[in-house]
Design a protein around this motif. Structure first.
Motif, PDB file in Angstrom:
ATOM      1  N   LEU A 209      -2.600   4.466  -4.870  1.00 57.81           N
ATOM      2  CA  LEU A 209      -2.106   4.639  -3.503  1.00 57.81           C
ATOM      3  C   LEU A 209      -2.991   5.665  -2.813  1.00 57.81           C
ATOM      4  N   TYR A 210      -3.569   5.257  -1.681  1.00 57.35           N
ATOM      5  CA  TYR A 210      -4.539   6.118  -1.002  1.00 57.35           C
ATOM      6  C   TYR A 210      -4.114   6.241   0.465  1.00 57.35           C
ATOM      7  N   THR A 211      -4.743   5.499   1.361  1.00 61.55           N
ATOM      8  CA  THR A 211      -4.404   5.645   2.778  1.00 61.55           C
ATOM      9  C   THR A 211      -3.031   5.060   3.103  1.00 61.55           C
ATOM     10  N   GLY A 212      -2.574   4.109   2.299  1.00 61.05           N
ATOM     11  CA  GLY A 212      -1.312   3.420   2.575  1.00 61.05           C
ATOM     12  C   GLY A 212      -1.502   2.148   3.363  1.00 61.05           C
ATOM     13  N   ARG A 213      -2.736   1.837   3.730  1.00 58.45           N
ATOM     14  CA  ARG A 213      -2.954   0.655   4.581  1.00 58.45           C
ATOM     15  C   ARG A 213      -2.763  -0.656   3.816  1.00 58.45           C
ATOM     16  N   THR A 214      -3.101  -0.651   2.546  1.00 54.32           N
ATOM     17  CA  THR A 214      -2.860  -1.854   1.744  1.00 54.32           C
ATOM     18  C   THR A 214      -1.360  -2.133   1.663  1.00 54.32           C
ATOM     19  N   VAL A 215      -0.592  -1.079   1.462  1.00 53.63           N
ATOM     20  CA  VAL A 215       0.865  -1.238   1.346  1.00 53.63           C
ATOM     21  C   VAL A 215       1.451  -1.701   2.683  1.00 53.63           C
ATOM     22  N   ARG A 216       0.946  -1.153   3.770  1.00 56.41           N
ATOM     23  CA  ARG A 216       1.414  -1.622   5.082  1.00 56.41           C
ATOM     24  C   ARG A 216       1.160  -3.125   5.236  1.00 56.41           C
ATOM     25  N   ALA A 217      -0.062  -3.539   4.847  1.00 60.08           N
ATOM     26  CA  ALA A 217      -0.403  -4.963   4.937  1.00 60.08           C
ATOM     27  C   ALA A 217       0.507  -5.790   4.029  1.00 60.08           C
ATOM     28  N   ALA A 218       0.826  -5.241   2.856  1.00 57.10           N
ATOM     29  CA  ALA A 218       1.689  -5.964   1.915  1.00 57.10           C
ATOM     30  C   ALA A 218       3.097  -6.121   2.481  1.00 57.10           C
ATOM     31  N   LEU A 219       3.598  -5.062   3.125  1.00 56.58           N
ATOM     32  CA  LEU A 219       4.945  -5.143   3.717  1.00 56.58           C
ATOM     33  C   LEU A 219       4.975  -6.234   4.773  1.00 56.58           C
ATOM     34  N   GLU A 220       3.897  -6.311   5.561  1.00 52.90           N
ATOM     35  CA  GLU A 220       3.834  -7.348   6.578  1.00 52.90           C
ATOM     36  C   GLU A 220       3.715  -8.729   5.949  1.00 52.90           C
ATOM     37  N   GLY A 221       2.888  -8.841   4.908  1.00 52.21           N
ATOM     38  CA  GLY A 221       2.718 -10.122   4.222  1.00 52.21           C
ATOM     39  C   GLY A 221       4.022 -10.610   3.615  1.00 52.21           C
ATOM     40  N   LEU A 222       4.803  -9.698   3.074  1.00 51.38           N
ATOM     41  CA  LEU A 222       6.077 -10.079   2.459  1.00 51.38           C
ATOM     42  C   LEU A 222       6.991 -10.775   3.461  1.00 51.38           C
ATOM     43  N   ASN A 223       6.909 -10.363   4.710  1.00 51.99           N
ATOM     44  CA  ASN A 223       7.748 -10.981   5.750  1.00 51.99           C
ATOM     45  C   ASN A 223       7.591 -12.487   5.806  1.00 51.99           C
ATOM     46  N   ASN A 224       6.405 -12.976   5.447  1.00 51.35           N
ATOM     47  CA  ASN A 224       6.164 -14.418   5.494  1.00 51.35           C
ATOM     48  C   ASN A 224       6.906 -15.160   4.399  1.00 51.35           C
ATOM     49  N   PHE A 225       7.353 -14.426   3.392  1.00 49.11           N
ATOM     50  CA  PHE A 225       8.002 -15.081   2.265  1.00 49.11           C
ATOM     51  C   PHE A 225       9.514 -14.946   2.324  1.00 49.11           C
ATOM     52  N   GLY A 226      10.007 -14.033   3.139  1.00 44.48           N
ATOM     53  CA  GLY A 226      11.452 -13.865   3.222  1.00 44.48           C
ATOM     54  C   GLY A 226      11.821 -12.434   3.537  1.00 44.48           C
ATOM     55  N   ARG A 227      13.130 -12.142   3.409  1.00 46.39           N
ATOM     56  CA  ARG A 227      13.605 -10.794   3.732  1.00 46.39           C
ATOM     57  C   ARG A 227      14.212 -10.175   2.474  1.00 46.39           C
ATOM     58  N   PRO A 228      13.454  -9.304   1.814  1.00 43.43           N
ATOM     59  CA  PRO A 228      14.006  -8.653   0.623  1.00 43.43           C
ATOM     60  C   PRO A 228      15.138  -7.698   1.014  1.00 43.43           C
ATOM     61  N   ARG A 229      16.054  -7.442   0.044  1.00 37.00           N
ATOM     62  CA  ARG A 229      17.116  -6.464   0.311  1.00 37.00           C
ATOM     63  C   ARG A 229      16.505  -5.074   0.392  1.00 37.00           C
ATOM     64  N   ALA A 230      15.528  -4.805  -0.440  1.00 34.58           N
ATOM     65  CA  ALA A 230      14.829  -3.522  -0.399  1.00 34.58           C
ATOM     66  C   ALA A 230      13.435  -3.711  -0.981  1.00 34.58           C
ATOM     67  N   VAL A 231      12.513  -2.858  -0.577  1.00 35.92           N
ATOM     68  CA  VAL A 231      11.169  -2.876  -1.143  1.00 35.92           C
ATOM     69  C   VAL A 231      10.874  -1.496  -1.710  1.00 35.92           C
ATOM     70  N   GLN A 232      10.440  -1.463  -2.947  1.00 39.69           N
ATOM     71  CA  GLN A 232      10.047  -0.207  -3.585  1.00 39.69           C
ATOM     72  C   GLN A 232       8.583  -0.301  -3.984  1.00 39.69           C
ATOM     73  N   LEU A 233       7.980   0.872  -4.218  1.00 42.06           N
ATOM     74  CA  LEU A 233       6.542   0.895  -4.487  1.00 42.06           C
ATOM     75  C   LEU A 233       6.255   1.653  -5.775  1.00 42.06           C
ATOM     76  N   ALA A 234       5.544   1.008  -6.694  1.00 42.83           N
ATOM     77  CA  ALA A 234       5.131   1.642  -7.952  1.00 42.83           C
ATOM     78  C   ALA A 234       3.612   1.666  -8.014  1.00 42.83           C
ATOM     79  N   VAL A 235       3.031   2.857  -8.301  1.00 39.13           N
ATOM     80  CA  VAL A 235       1.575   2.965  -8.441  1.00 39.13           C
ATOM     81  C   VAL A 235       1.247   3.814  -9.664  1.00 39.13           C
ATOM     82  N   ILE A 236       0.094   3.558 -10.243  1.00 40.89           N
ATOM     83  CA  ILE A 236      -0.335   4.374 -11.386  1.00 40.89           C
ATOM     84  C   ILE A 236      -0.841   5.729 -10.902  1.00 40.89           C
TER      85      ILE A 236
END
Lengths: 316, 180
Positions: B112-139
């Protein structure tokens, strides 16, 4: 790449890159909401001086799925009817701020000519009897998908019919041979262009002779609208000798696939109903058209050439 | 101690076993936070996060033996905000063969660095549906965030220079200081 105008200009590297990228676009098209913001703020204009159903619609659908703005230019309701030249039309549209032209024109070379009048990218959607690169990409992708491997090494592709007037044939010969396939052309001598000796192809005048060894049977549309010189004596005779009949369909290898770029002349080159053919890829060709054109638009409009300073750090 | 000196050098900050233990701990934390793994799905971000999601799925299966945690992957390159600003990285293919509506989606990535990949992922997830919650795990959380995004599960916080390159694999984590 700045433009997508011919298969030779793409080269093998570009061809493979676009085919791989198409896989990614196909996944987007399978999503419940098949739309991504990749090309937000880009404008694509489709400039069709010739009729089209699938090419034009698939380009416009592709642009919309990538969130680009689309403009449609329709010759029949434009100032072309008041005598506006091609150059003036292109410069007028350029002034409105467009990033890519998708061009179809009856004259070969128009995409190269237009590129001198605008800074926008040019995508060739068919120029005369010269090139139709996105159709060739669609066909290569569809064949790769059907045979389940990426290389077409050793595959026998037979292209049948009106080679003379076919930009699809010219682009497909280049693309299929780049991927390793062997291409055979089957046509009456009057429907072959004079310079086929320089092409990397075999020539036959008998469809029946090559049927048994064909892996991909590619039927071309007889382009009656471009035929005013009596090149074939009779449509019925042409159909008998070069059309895909029930009898011929049964003589194909069980693994052989049948393709057609559309629109079909039923009863001329297609006597069988493609719905009755077990291995028809014709509907797949249309379905893959959108994914392929998304890959082309993305490649042309999302080039990262301008700024390299961000490189690694934004990828993390 | 983890401060990287400003010279061209590679330094190992986590060993292979360290990474493995961090993934095990994160697996336990995911199960603890969500009161079991029922309704939890893992989505690894292409390309660095997918192998980690695979290992996480195995570890969670060991903790909750009667449960199969669905495991998919997401390529965010079409959702990035820097398209046209950098060369295109050849895309990987997203694969989410399950319904994410009403699920708890755990996004998994290596760094996890700038957070821009995660922002893009959150937006991408919208195309697949509406999760109840989204959590983030990084090494590795290496800091330098440019967006209001924080991880829920972290292997290790590692302070870095913006010019450093962080490499995560099953063999460990190394930081390479790049002289600018």
């Amino acid at each position: 790449m700045k433009h997508c105008r011919s298969i030779d200009e793409l080269g093998k590297e570009g061809l493979l890159r676009l085919l791989d990228s198409t896989d990614q676009m196909a996944e987007i098209n399978r999503r419940p909401i098949p739309k991504v913001p990749a090309l937000r703020g880009k404008t694509v204009v489709s400039l069709f001086f010739e009729d089209s159903t699938r090419t034009r619609l698939s380009f416009e659908t592709a642009a919309k799925r990538l969130s680009a703005e689309t403009m449609t230019f329709s010759v029949s309701t434009s100032s072309v009817n008041k005598g506006e030249s091609l150059r003036d039309t292109v410069e007028t549209i350029t002034d409105m701020g467009v990033h890519a032209f998708v061009v179809r024109h009856k004259s070969a070379g128009v995409p190269w000519q237009i590129a001198q009048w605008t800074n926008a990218s040019i995508i060739n959607a068919g120029d005369g009897a010269h090139q139709h690169p996105t159709q060739a990409l669609v066909d290569c992708y569809t064949v790769r998908e059907a045979i389940g491997r990426h290389s077409l090494d050793g595959l026998n592709v037979t292209i049948v019919g009106d080679i003379k007037h076919s930009r699809v044939a010219r682009s497909n010969i280049a693309a299929f041979t780049m991927l390793g396939a062997r291409v055979t052309l089957v046509a009456p001598p009057t429907l072959l262009p004079p310079h086929t000796g320089q092409w990397p192809v075999q020539i036959s005048h008998s469809l029946d002779e090559v049927l048994a060894s064909t892996d991909v049977l590619y039927m071309l549309r007889l382009q009656s609208e471009r035929m005013d010189q009596g090149l074939i004596p009779h449509l019925g005779e042409y159909g008998n000798r070069f059309g895909l009949t029930d009898v011929r369909a049964q003589r194909l290898q069980s693994s052989a696939v049948v393709m057609h770029p559309g629109p079909m002349n039923r009863g001329v080159e297609m006597h069988v109903d493609p719905a009755d053919l077990p291995n028809s890829l014709i509907h797949k060709q249309v379905a893959n058209g959108v994914s392929v054109r998304m890959a082309v638009l993305f490649d042309v409009l999302a080039r990262g050439a301008e700024v390299n300073s961000l490189k690694e750090e934004v990828v993390a | 101690m983890n401060q990287v000196p400003n010279r061209a050098s590679s330094k190992a900050v986590m060993s292979g076993p360290d990474v493995s233990r961090a993934i095990s701990r994160i697996a336990h934390e995911i199960v603890e936070r969500n009161h079991g793994a029922h309704n939890v799905v893992l989505i690894g971000l292409q390309r660095g996060g997918t192998w980690i999601a695979d290992v996480l799925a195995e570890r969670i299966a060991q903790i909750e033996p009667n449960l199969v945690v669905p495991n998919g992957s997401l390529d965010v390159s079409m959702h990035r905000d820097d398209i046209g600003l950098r060369p295109i990285v050849p895309g990987a293919i997203s694969e989410i063969p399950f319904d994410i509506n009403c699920a708890v989606v755990v996004l998994v990535d290596d760094v996890l660095y700038t957070g821009r990949t995660v922002r893009a992922a959150l937006e991408g997830l919208n195309n697949f549906g509406r999760p109840r919650a989204v959590q983030l795990a990084v090494i590795v959380d290496r800091g330098h965030r440019e967006l209001p995004i924080r991880p829920d599960f972290v292997g290790k916080n590692i302070p870095t220079q913006a010019s450093d390159e962080v490499d995560v694999s099953a063999d460990g984590v190394t930081i390479t200081a790049v002289e600018s």
